[in-house]
Design a protein around this motif. Structure first.
Motif, PDB file in Angstrom:
ATOM      1  N   ALA A   1       0.827  -1.211   0.000  1.00 33.72           N
ATOM      2  CA  ALA A   1       0.000   0.000   0.000  1.00 33.72           C
ATOM      3  C   ALA A   1       0.862   1.263   0.000  1.00 33.72           C
ATOM      4  O   ALA A   1       0.531   2.252  -0.662  1.00 33.72           O
ATOM      5  CB  ALA A   1      -0.932  -0.001   1.208  1.00 33.72           C
ATOM      6  N   ARG A   2       1.974   1.250   0.725  1.00 36.01           N
ATOM      7  CA  ARG A   2       2.840   2.439   0.761  1.00 36.01           C
ATOM      8  C   ARG A   2       3.512   2.682  -0.588  1.00 36.01           C
ATOM      9  O   ARG A   2       3.712   3.825  -0.996  1.00 36.01           O
ATOM     10  CB  ARG A   2       3.873   2.278   1.877  1.00 36.01           C
ATOM     11  CG  ARG A   2       3.280   2.478   3.269  1.00 36.01           C
ATOM     12  CD  ARG A   2       4.347   2.522   4.333  1.00 36.01           C
ATOM     13  NE  ARG A   2       4.853   1.199   4.664  1.00 36.01           N
ATOM     14  CZ  ARG A   2       4.306   0.411   5.588  1.00 36.01           C
ATOM     15  NH1 ARG A   2       3.223   0.794   6.250  1.00 36.01           N
ATOM     16  NH2 ARG A   2       4.829  -0.774   5.861  1.00 36.01           N
ATOM     17  N   ILE A   3       3.854   1.610  -1.287  1.00 34.56           N
ATOM     18  CA  ILE A   3       4.422   1.769  -2.627  1.00 34.56           C
ATOM     19  C   ILE A   3       3.385   2.340  -3.586  1.00 34.56           C
ATOM     20  O   ILE A   3       3.674   3.256  -4.377  1.00 34.56           O
ATOM     21  CB  ILE A   3       4.956   0.410  -3.135  1.00 34.56           C
ATOM     22  CG1 ILE A   3       6.161  -0.027  -2.297  1.00 34.56           C
ATOM     23  CG2 ILE A   3       5.336   0.490  -4.608  1.00 34.56           C
ATOM     24  CD1 ILE A   3       6.656  -1.414  -2.619  1.00 34.56           C
ATOM     25  N   ILE A   4       2.179   1.794  -3.535  1.00 31.66           N
ATOM     26  CA  ILE A   4       1.112   2.279  -4.412  1.00 31.66           C
ATOM     27  C   ILE A   4       0.761   3.724  -4.082  1.00 31.66           C
ATOM     28  O   ILE A   4       0.494   4.537  -4.976  1.00 31.66           O
ATOM     29  CB  ILE A   4      -0.134   1.371  -4.278  1.00 31.66           C
ATOM     30  CG1 ILE A   4       0.202  -0.069  -4.696  1.00 31.66           C
ATOM     31  CG2 ILE A   4      -1.269   1.920  -5.130  1.00 31.66           C
ATOM     32  CD1 ILE A   4       0.759  -0.209  -6.094  1.00 31.66           C
ATOM     33  N   ASP A   5       0.770   4.062  -2.792  1.00 32.37           N
ATOM     34  CA  ASP A   5       0.477   5.436  -2.378  1.00 32.37           C
ATOM     35  C   ASP A   5       1.480   6.414  -2.985  1.00 32.37           C
ATOM     36  O   ASP A   5       1.107   7.501  -3.445  1.00 32.37           O
ATOM     37  CB  ASP A   5       0.495   5.525  -0.855  1.00 32.37           C
ATOM     38  CG  ASP A   5       0.167   6.922  -0.355  1.00 32.37           C
ATOM     39  OD1 ASP A   5      -0.785   7.528  -0.865  1.00 32.37           O
ATOM     40  OD2 ASP A   5       0.888   7.426   0.530  1.00 32.37           O
ATOM     41  N   LYS A   6       2.748   6.020  -2.990  1.00 28.55           N
ATOM     42  CA  LYS A   6       3.773   6.885  -3.605  1.00 28.55           C
ATOM     43  C   LYS A   6       3.523   7.032  -5.105  1.00 28.55           C
ATOM     44  O   LYS A   6       3.683   8.128  -5.668  1.00 28.55           O
ATOM     45  CB  LYS A   6       5.156   6.299  -3.352  1.00 28.55           C
ATOM     46  CG  LYS A   6       6.306   7.086  -3.977  1.00 28.55           C
ATOM     47  CD  LYS A   6       6.366   8.514  -3.478  1.00 28.55           C
ATOM     48  CE  LYS A   6       6.763   8.578  -2.014  1.00 28.55           C
ATOM     49  NZ  LYS A   6       6.964   9.968  -1.544  1.00 28.55           N
ATOM     50  N   GLY A   7       3.113   5.938  -5.751  1.00 31.09           N
ATOM     51  CA  GLY A   7       2.807   6.028  -7.176  1.00 31.09           C
ATOM     52  C   GLY A   7       1.629   6.936  -7.461  1.00 31.09           C
ATOM     53  O   GLY A   7       1.638   7.706  -8.434  1.00 31.09           O
ATOM     54  N   ILE A   8       0.595   6.851  -6.616  1.00 25.87           N
ATOM     55  CA  ILE A   8      -0.584   7.703  -6.800  1.00 25.87           C
ATOM     56  C   ILE A   8      -0.211   9.176  -6.635  1.00 25.87           C
ATOM     57  O   ILE A   8      -0.712  10.051  -7.364  1.00 25.87           O
ATOM     58  CB  ILE A   8      -1.690   7.299  -5.803  1.00 25.87           C
ATOM     59  CG1 ILE A   8      -2.190   5.884  -6.114  1.00 25.87           C
ATOM     60  CG2 ILE A   8      -2.856   8.284  -5.851  1.00 25.87           C
ATOM     61  CD1 ILE A   8      -3.161   5.331  -5.085  1.00 25.87           C
TER      62      ILE A   8
ATOM     63  N   LYS B   1      10.473   5.224 -10.707  1.00 27.82           N
ATOM     64  CA  LYS B   1      11.641   5.502  -9.875  1.00 27.82           C
ATOM     65  C   LYS B   1      11.234   5.785  -8.436  1.00 27.82           C
ATOM     66  O   LYS B   1      11.863   5.275  -7.490  1.00 27.82           O
ATOM     67  CB  LYS B   1      12.402   6.704 -10.447  1.00 27.82           C
ATOM     68  CG  LYS B   1      13.704   7.022  -9.727  1.00 27.82           C
ATOM     69  CD  LYS B   1      14.717   5.924  -9.911  1.00 27.82           C
ATOM     70  CE  LYS B   1      16.057   6.293  -9.286  1.00 27.82           C
ATOM     71  NZ  LYS B   1      17.051   5.204  -9.400  1.00 27.82           N
ATOM     72  N   SER B   2      10.185   6.569  -8.255  1.00 25.95           N
ATOM     73  CA  SER B   2       9.706   6.882  -6.903  1.00 25.95           C
ATOM     74  C   SER B   2       9.225   5.628  -6.184  1.00 25.95           C
ATOM     75  O   SER B   2       9.514   5.420  -4.991  1.00 25.95           O
ATOM     76  CB  SER B   2       8.570   7.905  -6.973  1.00 25.95           C
ATOM     77  OG  SER B   2       9.011   9.128  -7.525  1.00 25.95           O
ATOM     78  N   MET B   3       8.519   4.771  -6.906  1.00 28.44           N
ATOM     79  CA  MET B   3       8.017   3.542  -6.302  1.00 28.44           C
ATOM     80  C   MET B   3       9.161   2.585  -5.970  1.00 28.44           C
ATOM     81  O   MET B   3       9.126   1.892  -4.943  1.00 28.44           O
ATOM     82  CB  MET B   3       7.012   2.875  -7.249  1.00 28.44           C
ATOM     83  CG  MET B   3       5.742   3.702  -7.458  1.00 28.44           C
ATOM     84  SD  MET B   3       4.622   2.995  -8.686  1.00 28.44           S
ATOM     85  CE  MET B   3       4.059   1.534  -7.845  1.00 28.44           C
ATOM     86  N   GLU B   4      10.181   2.552  -6.817  1.00 29.97           N
ATOM     87  CA  GLU B   4      11.346   1.706  -6.538  1.00 29.97           C
ATOM     88  C   GLU B   4      12.081   2.166  -5.288  1.00 29.97           C
ATOM     89  O   GLU B   4      12.555   1.341  -4.498  1.00 29.97           O
ATOM     90  CB  GLU B   4      12.297   1.708  -7.732  1.00 29.97           C
ATOM     91  CG  GLU B   4      11.799   0.919  -8.923  1.00 29.97           C
ATOM     92  CD  GLU B   4      12.717   1.065 -10.130  1.00 29.97           C
ATOM     93  OE1 GLU B   4      13.764   1.737  -9.988  1.00 29.97           O
ATOM     94  OE2 GLU B   4      12.407   0.502 -11.189  1.00 29.97           O
TER      95      GLU B   4
END
Length: 232
Positions: A101-108, A120-123
């Motif tokens: 969820a935290r990875i997806i939140d960064k992508g959103i 890159k941000s999600m990685e």
């Protein structure tokens, strides 16, 4: 010839007596008492066992909690994004407490920027979450290497003490030597067992981390694919 046979018989009798003494002692010797006879180096070995058990269960509970995620989580995120309801997707991701969820939140949060920047941000978040999962696993690896060394050290020290006592007193019966040796070998056996348990625990937790990381990668890939689909 008779003297030679008498020597053989005497040696055999000594061996039998030593074996009988060891058998009688084993009957009266409990496992706890046996461990206590391992010497002072049993104390650091016991501490290493406590450390290994503590960090195993601490990491197991943390990894197990991180790996739990609603099977419909990504489907709901995808529906919100494709319908243009980014705020709802962000709210769901932000209020879900797990690495995916935290990875997806960064992508959103990066929606609207180039795909490469979003990836890159999600990685970056993924690497941080992986570091959190692997935190303190190195302690188990360290215990698996140190514990056998402490065990061997205890045996060596015990053997030195044993043979020094023999050279000082001149007493070297088979019974004395046999009982002294098996007591000193206790530290080696204990160290090997602790090291083996720590190694197995480390390998098991690493496998659990790999499964969680795989879920993170699959979710990230699904999210990027969703962004490239046309909105409804």
């Amino acid at each position: 010839m008779n003297l030679f046979l008498l020597q053989i018989a005497d040696t055999a009798q000594q061996i039998a007596n030593a074996a009988q003494a060891a058998t009688n002692e084993n009957k009266d010797l409990s496992m706890i008492n046996l461990l206590f006879q391992g010497g002072p180096l049993m104390i650091p070995l016991f501490l290493l066992l406590v450390v290994a058990v503590y960090f195993f269960f601490e990491r197991y509970l943390a990894i197990n909690k991180a790996s739990k995620i609603d099977e419909n989580f990504m489907s709901i995120i995808k529906d919100h994004i494709l319908s243009g309801n980014v705020a709802a997707a962000r709210s769901l991701a932000k209020n879900t407490n797990n690495p995916v969820a935290r990875i997806i939140d960064k992508g959103i949060q990066r929606i609207g920027k180039p795909i490469d920047a979003i990836e890159k941000s999600m990685e970056n978040v993924g690497r941080l979450e992986m570091y959190k999962l692997e935190k303190n696993l190195s302690v188990l690896s360290l215990v698996s290497g140190i514990a056998p060394m402490f065990g061997f050290l205890g045996t060596i020290v015990g053997m030195v003490q044993l043979f020094y006592g023999i050279s000082s007193t001149g007493e070297y019966t088979l019974s004395t030597i046999a009982s002294g040796i098996y007591v000193k070998m206790i530290t080696s056996a204990t160290g090997l067992i602790i090291g083996l348990l720590a190694y197995v625990g480390h390998s098991f937790l690493n496998a659990q981390v790999d499964k969680t990381v795989n879920r993170m990668e699959v979710a990230s890939s699904d999210f990027i694919d969703t962004l490239q689909e046309p909105t409804r």
